[in-house]
Design a protein around this motif. Structure first.
Motif, PDB file in Angstrom:
ATOM      1  N   SER A  77       0.836  -1.198   0.000  1.00 21.13           N
ATOM      2  CA  SER A  77       0.000   0.000   0.000  1.00 21.13           C
ATOM      3  C   SER A  77       0.875   1.254   0.000  1.00 21.13           C
ATOM      4  CB  SER A  77      -0.918   0.004   1.226  1.00 21.13           C
ATOM      5  OG  SER A  77      -0.145  -0.007   2.416  1.00 21.13           O
ATOM      6  N   LYS A  78       0.241   2.396  -0.138  1.00 19.06           N
ATOM      7  CA  LYS A  78       0.950   3.670  -0.179  1.00 19.06           C
ATOM      8  C   LYS A  78       1.822   3.852   1.067  1.00 19.06           C
ATOM      9  CE  LYS A  78      -1.569   7.348   0.230  1.00 19.06           C
ATOM     10  NZ  LYS A  78      -2.541   8.414  -0.086  1.00 19.06           N
ATOM     11  N   PHE A  79       3.018   4.345   0.850  1.00 17.98           N
ATOM     12  CA  PHE A  79       3.999   4.552   1.908  1.00 17.98           C
ATOM     13  C   PHE A  79       4.324   6.037   1.951  1.00 17.98           C
ATOM     14  CE2 PHE A  79       8.136   4.922   3.783  1.00 17.98           C
ATOM     15  CZ  PHE A  79       8.342   3.811   4.587  1.00 17.98           C
ATOM     16  N   ASN A  80       4.044   6.690   3.085  1.00 17.86           N
ATOM     17  CA  ASN A  80       4.246   8.133   3.203  1.00 17.86           C
ATOM     18  C   ASN A  80       5.357   8.467   4.190  1.00 17.86           C
ATOM     19  OD1 ASN A  80       2.184   8.854   1.428  1.00 17.86           O
ATOM     20  ND2 ASN A  80       0.643   8.927   3.040  1.00 17.86           N
ATOM     21  N   VAL A  81       6.218   9.391   3.786  1.00 25.25           N
ATOM     22  CA  VAL A  81       7.205   9.973   4.691  1.00 25.25           C
ATOM     23  C   VAL A  81       6.814  11.431   4.898  1.00 25.25           C
ATOM     24  CG1 VAL A  81       9.618  10.550   5.070  1.00 25.25           C
ATOM     25  CG2 VAL A  81       9.028   8.442   3.863  1.00 25.25           C
ATOM     26  N   GLN A  82       6.424  11.766   6.120  1.00 24.71           N
ATOM     27  CA  GLN A  82       6.025  13.128   6.438  1.00 24.71           C
ATOM     28  C   GLN A  82       7.229  13.899   6.977  1.00 24.71           C
ATOM     29  OE1 GLN A  82       3.149  14.319   5.723  1.00 24.71           O
ATOM     30  NE2 GLN A  82       1.739  12.589   5.603  1.00 24.71           N
ATOM     31  N   THR A  83       7.452  15.104   6.443  1.00 20.24           N
ATOM     32  CA  THR A  83       8.493  15.989   6.966  1.00 20.24           C
ATOM     33  C   THR A  83       7.905  17.384   7.139  1.00 20.24           C
ATOM     34  OG1 THR A  83       9.353  16.911   4.893  1.00 20.24           O
ATOM     35  CG2 THR A  83      10.125  14.709   5.504  1.00 20.24           C
ATOM     36  N   SER A  84       8.637  18.246   7.801  1.00 19.60           N
ATOM     37  CA  SER A  84       8.170  19.621   7.983  1.00 19.60           C
ATOM     38  C   SER A  84       8.204  20.407   6.673  1.00 19.60           C
ATOM     39  CB  SER A  84       9.030  20.335   9.032  1.00 19.60           C
ATOM     40  OG  SER A  84      10.390  20.358   8.632  1.00 19.60           O
ATOM     41  N   SER A  85       8.908  19.881   5.659  1.00 16.86           N
ATOM     42  CA  SER A  85       9.030  20.580   4.375  1.00 16.86           C
ATOM     43  C   SER A  85       8.127  20.023   3.288  1.00 16.86           C
ATOM     44  CB  SER A  85      10.485  20.522   3.881  1.00 16.86           C
ATOM     45  OG  SER A  85      11.348  21.130   4.809  1.00 16.86           O
ATOM     46  N   GLY A  86       7.608  18.809   3.477  1.00 12.21           N
ATOM     47  CA  GLY A  86       6.754  18.211   2.459  1.00 12.21           C
ATOM     48  C   GLY A  86       6.535  16.731   2.713  1.00 12.21           C
ATOM     49  N   THR A  87       5.741  16.108   1.830  1.00  9.87           N
ATOM     50  CA  THR A  87       5.389  14.693   1.951  1.00  9.87           C
ATOM     51  C   THR A  87       5.951  13.923   0.766  1.00  9.87           C
ATOM     52  OG1 THR A  87       3.347  15.223   3.132  1.00  9.87           O
ATOM     53  CG2 THR A  87       3.490  13.042   2.124  1.00  9.87           C
ATOM     54  N   ILE A  88       6.526  12.762   1.042  1.00 11.18           N
ATOM     55  CA  ILE A  88       7.044  11.888   0.002  1.00 11.18           C
ATOM     56  C   ILE A  88       6.194  10.627   0.001  1.00 11.18           C
ATOM     57  CG2 ILE A  88       9.040  10.581  -0.810  1.00 11.18           C
ATOM     58  CD1 ILE A  88       9.517  13.402   1.652  1.00 11.18           C
ATOM     59  N   THR A  89       5.661  10.262  -1.178  1.00 11.60           N
ATOM     60  CA  THR A  89       4.753   9.119  -1.286  1.00 11.60           C
ATOM     61  C   THR A  89       5.286   8.116  -2.304  1.00 11.60           C
ATOM     62  OG1 THR A  89       2.833  10.490  -0.736  1.00 11.60           O
ATOM     63  CG2 THR A  89       2.404   8.390  -1.826  1.00 11.60           C
ATOM     64  N   VAL A  90       5.314   6.843  -1.930  1.00 13.25           N
ATOM     65  CA  VAL A  90       5.776   5.786  -2.834  1.00 13.25           C
ATOM     66  C   VAL A  90       4.926   4.536  -2.613  1.00 13.25           C
ATOM     67  CG1 VAL A  90       8.152   6.652  -2.733  1.00 13.25           C
ATOM     68  CG2 VAL A  90       7.434   4.835  -1.193  1.00 13.25           C
ATOM     69  N   LEU A  91       5.100   3.563  -3.506  1.00 12.16           N
ATOM     70  CA  LEU A  91       4.477   2.246  -3.329  1.00 12.16           C
ATOM     71  C   LEU A  91       5.534   1.208  -2.968  1.00 12.16           C
ATOM     72  CD1 LEU A  91       1.875   2.259  -6.232  1.00 12.16           C
ATOM     73  CD2 LEU A  91       1.481   2.666  -3.808  1.00 12.16           C
ATOM     74  N   GLY A  92       6.648   1.233  -3.649  1.00  8.77           N
ATOM     75  CA  GLY A  92       7.737   0.310  -3.356  1.00  8.77           C
ATOM     76  C   GLY A  92       8.965   0.781  -4.116  1.00  8.77           C
ATOM     77  N   THR A  93       9.987   1.206  -3.422  1.00 11.68           N
ATOM     78  CA  THR A  93      11.118   1.819  -4.118  1.00 11.68           C
ATOM     79  C   THR A  93      12.274   2.034  -3.154  1.00 11.68           C
ATOM     80  OG1 THR A  93      11.746   3.707  -5.502  1.00 11.68           O
ATOM     81  CG2 THR A  93      10.315   4.171  -3.668  1.00 11.68           C
ATOM     82  N   GLN A  94      13.352   2.643  -3.657  1.00 12.06           N
ATOM     83  CA  GLN A  94      14.492   3.023  -2.838  1.00 12.06           C
ATOM     84  C   GLN A  94      14.747   4.512  -3.051  1.00 12.06           C
ATOM     85  OE1 GLN A  94      17.936   0.424  -3.161  1.00 12.06           O
ATOM     86  NE2 GLN A  94      16.648  -1.310  -3.727  1.00 12.06           N
ATOM     87  N   PHE A  95      14.837   5.248  -1.959  1.00  9.96           N
ATOM     88  CA  PHE A  95      14.996   6.689  -2.076  1.00  9.96           C
ATOM     89  C   PHE A  95      15.613   7.268  -0.817  1.00  9.96           C
ATOM     90  CE2 PHE A  95      10.966   5.853  -0.126  1.00  9.96           C
ATOM     91  CZ  PHE A  95      10.739   6.874   0.770  1.00  9.96           C
ATOM     92  N   LEU A  96      16.094   8.500  -0.932  1.00  7.35           N
ATOM     93  CA  LEU A  96      16.688   9.222   0.185  1.00  7.35           C
ATOM     94  C   LEU A  96      15.883  10.480   0.461  1.00  7.35           C
ATOM     95  CD1 LEU A  96      20.267  10.122   1.086  1.00  7.35           C
ATOM     96  CD2 LEU A  96      18.794  12.002   0.369  1.00  7.35           C
ATOM     97  N   VAL A  97      15.752  10.817   1.741  1.00  7.66           N
ATOM     98  CA  VAL A  97      15.120  12.075   2.145  1.00  7.66           C
ATOM     99  C   VAL A  97      16.021  12.749   3.169  1.00  7.66           C
ATOM    100  CG1 VAL A  97      13.115  13.198   3.159  1.00  7.66           C
ATOM    101  CG2 VAL A  97      12.818  11.093   1.837  1.00  7.66           C
ATOM    102  N   GLU A  98      16.309  14.022   2.936  1.00 10.35           N
ATOM    103  CA  GLU A  98      17.007  14.830   3.931  1.00 10.35           C
ATOM    104  C   GLU A  98      16.159  16.056   4.226  1.00 10.35           C
ATOM    105  OE1 GLU A  98      21.287  16.972   4.985  1.00 10.35           O
ATOM    106  OE2 GLU A  98      20.923  16.217   2.946  1.00 10.35           O
ATOM    107  N   ASN A  99      15.848  16.248   5.496  1.00  9.69           N
ATOM    108  CA  ASN A  99      15.027  17.380   5.915  1.00  9.69           C
ATOM    109  C   ASN A  99      15.673  18.005   7.142  1.00  9.69           C
ATOM    110  OD1 ASN A  99      12.601  19.044   5.925  1.00  9.69           O
ATOM    111  ND2 ASN A  99      12.080  17.960   7.802  1.00  9.69           N
ATOM    112  N   ARG A 100      16.474  19.046   6.903  1.00  8.07           N
ATOM    113  CA  ARG A 100      17.156  19.747   7.984  1.00  8.07           C
ATOM    114  C   ARG A 100      16.977  21.248   7.777  1.00  8.07           C
ATOM    115  NH1 ARG A 100      20.406  15.809  10.446  1.00  8.07           N
ATOM    116  NH2 ARG A 100      21.269  14.184   9.109  1.00  8.07           N
ATOM    117  N   ASN A 101      17.601  22.034   8.637  1.00  8.45           N
ATOM    118  CA  ASN A 101      17.506  23.491   8.512  1.00  8.45           C
ATOM    119  C   ASN A 101      18.001  23.948   7.144  1.00  8.45           C
ATOM    120  OD1 ASN A 101      16.554  23.729  11.111  1.00  8.45           O
ATOM    121  ND2 ASN A 101      18.556  24.122  12.005  1.00  8.45           N
TER     122      ASN A 101
END
Length: 298
Positions: free
Chosen positions: A151-175
């Protein structure tokens, strides 16, 4: 304070040191603690333990007036019933927090066997109970994800939302930096600035509140998984911030221009080598002063 009040405050995790000592002195202390441990995996429908306790306590109060011989057994049963639902509710609604310190990385699995690697000074929060119905977590810092299909996989950050089903990815959310890099599959990024669907090699970057267009690159994994940090045309201050995170030190860069763009990398295992890698290309020197790195322009 009587037994009922002590048990109720224990259920609410509200015992002060003196009350805790009194609670441990109760005849029921060991059975209550043993039941609490056994109920960590107990499952039951949502239940208002406060109401249950009040109702049972009222019934016990009536029995106390009649001074029957079975007051103590009833009190034990009342406490155990209240504890059963309280422990279940408490343990199944708590969020899980995984945090890394300075110069620390960690890899772990989510309930669906998706894999996450956290970079230094980062945190992920998620709820195990709701994970099956909603694969969603919150990220502060930087993480690399290998998401199992489903099912849908969400990464919530203070800068935005990243949505995937099945994958490989990087997220960096800092100042002042928000970056998403897709390594496999596709990734949808939703922010106040811009919405994009990323394919392998695509990058989404916001620096200091401004969207930065990046060329597609043939990259397989984040460099920091292999203990080095890599940069391409990044403001120097972000390079120094990462050096501080990876080595647990402070950098004094007051006398140099930290907005100049830097392309290069540094290792996480040798401070002197790392410092040379980020200073020599920019004609910068450095000195070490009691754990502080002071940079100077030549």
């Amino acid at each position: 304070m009587n037994r009922e009040e002590l048990i109720q405050k224990w259920l609410q995790d509200d015992l002060n040191p003196q009350e805790l000592a009194a609670f441990k002195a109760l005849d029921d202390y060991e059975p209550l603690m043993k039941l609490s441990e056994n109920l960590m995996h107990f499952k039951a429908p949502k239940f208002d333990e406060s109401l249950a306790f009040e109702t049972i306590s009222a019934e016990i109060s009536k029995k106390q007036k009649s001074k029957t011989k079975w007051l103590k057994p009833i009190l034990k049963i009342a406490a155990l019933i209240a504890i059963s639902f309280s422990v279940y509710y408490y343990t199944t609604t708590l969020d899980t927090h995984i945090t890394t310190l300075t110069a620390e990385k960690t890899t772990f699995e989510l309930p669906d066997y998706s894999e996450v690697t956290l970079n230094a000074q980062s945190q992920i929060t998620y709820n195990k109970k709701s994970w099956k119905n909603q694969r969603e977590l919150t990220l502060h810092g930087e993480a690399y994800f290998k998401v199992e299909k489903g099912s849908k996989f969400n990464v919530q950050t203070s800068s935005g939302t990243i949505t995937v089903l099945g994958t490989q990815f990087l997220v960096e959310n800092r100042n002042d930096i928000f970056e998403v890099v897709c390594y496999e599959g596709s990734v949808q990024v939703i922010t106040d600035h811009k919405n994009m669907v990323l394919k392998p090699g695509d990058q989404f970057l916001i620096l200091n509140g401004k969207f930065i267009a990046r060329e597609k690159e043939n990259i397989l994994n984040p460099a920091w998984l292999y203990n080095h940090s890599q940069f391409k045309s990044m403001p120097y201050k972000f390079v120094l911030n990462e050096l501080e995170r990876q080595y647990g030190l402070k950098v004094d860069a007051q006398t140099i221009n930290t907005s100049v763009l830097f392309t290069g990398k540094f290792v996480h295992t040798d401070l002197d080598l790392a410092l040379k890698a980020i200073t020599l290309p920019l004609n910068i020197t450095y000195t070490k002063e009691n754990g502080l790195i002071v940079l100077h322009e030549k």
